[in-house]
Design a protein around this motif. Structure first.
Motif, short mmCIF file in Angstrom:
data_model
loop_
_atom_site.label_atom_id
_atom_site.label_comp_id
_atom_site.label_asym_id
_atom_site.label_seq_id
_atom_site.Cartn_x
_atom_site.Cartn_y
_atom_site.Cartn_z
N LEU A 125 0.15 20.19 9.06
CA LEU A 125 0.80 21.40 8.57
C LEU A 125 0.51 22.47 7.35
CD1 LEU A 125 0.00 24.33 10.09
CD2 LEU A 125 2.19 24.86 11.49
N CYS A 126 0.56 22.53 6.79
CA CYS A 126 0.92 23.20 5.38
C CYS A 126 0.12 24.30 4.46
CB CYS A 126 0.97 21.36 4.19
SG CYS A 126 -0.91 21.50 3.62
N LYS A 127 0.57 24.67 3.46
CA LYS A 127 -0.42 25.13 3.22
C LYS A 127 -0.91 25.34 1.62
CE LYS A 127 4.39 27.51 0.64
NZ LYS A 127 4.64 28.69 1.31
N CYS A 128 -1.81 26.23 0.18
CA CYS A 128 -2.58 25.53 -0.41
C CYS A 128 -2.46 27.53 -0.40
CB CYS A 128 -3.76 25.04 -0.07
SG CYS A 128 -4.75 24.74 -2.35
N GLY A 129 -1.04 28.08 -1.78
CA GLY A 129 -0.83 28.85 -2.03
C GLY A 129 -0.20 29.72 -1.55
N ASN A 130 -1.47 30.99 -0.55
CA ASN A 130 -0.94 31.62 0.42
C ASN A 130 -1.78 31.16 1.48
OD1 ASN A 130 0.72 33.04 -1.11
ND2 ASN A 130 -0.41 34.66 -1.79
N ILE A 131 -2.07 30.61 1.66
CA ILE A 131 -3.33 29.60 2.72
C ILE A 131 -3.07 28.62 3.66
CG2 ILE A 131 -5.13 28.71 3.49
CD1 ILE A 131 -6.79 30.57 0.69
N VAL A 132 -3.09 28.68 4.76
CA VAL A 132 -2.03 27.82 5.58
C VAL A 132 -3.48 27.27 5.88
CG1 VAL A 132 -1.02 27.69 8.08
CG2 VAL A 132 -0.80 29.33 7.29
N VAL A 133 -3.32 26.13 5.76
CA VAL A 133 -3.92 24.37 6.51
C VAL A 133 -3.28 23.84 7.50
CG1 VAL A 133 -4.92 22.74 5.03
CG2 VAL A 133 -4.45 24.62 3.76
#
Length: 80
Positions: free
Chosen positions: A50-58
């Motif tokens: 679980l991480c983010k790429c910009g404002n998107i949670v991945v």
């Protein structure tokens, strides 16, 4: 650091985006041997699931298989 099972169980709907590491900020030292690069990445990302790429949670989900991601992508590209 939590163990991998605890990290896998983190609910993406219940975690603050501010608590997640942005994958865009991760710099991998390509001069390190493979195992050390992996360990360095996990240390920096904090949660490989679980991480983010910009404002998107991945959220990443890994299947238990002997086939590598590279092999799966090659198979996928051959199908197209």
């Amino acid at each position: 650091m939590m163990d991998l099972e605890q990290l896998k169980a983190v609910n993406p709907d219940k975690v603050s985006r501010d608590e997640l590491v942005d994958i865009q900020d991760i710099v991998v030292d390509t001069t390190l041997p493979k195992e050390e690069r992996i360990a360095d990445f996990i240390r920096k990302i904090e949660n490989p699931y679980l991480c983010k790429c910009g404002n998107i949670v991945v959220q990443s989900v890994f299947e238990h298989t002997d086939i590598t991601l590279t092999e799966l992508l090659a198979q996928y590209l051959k199908m197209g």
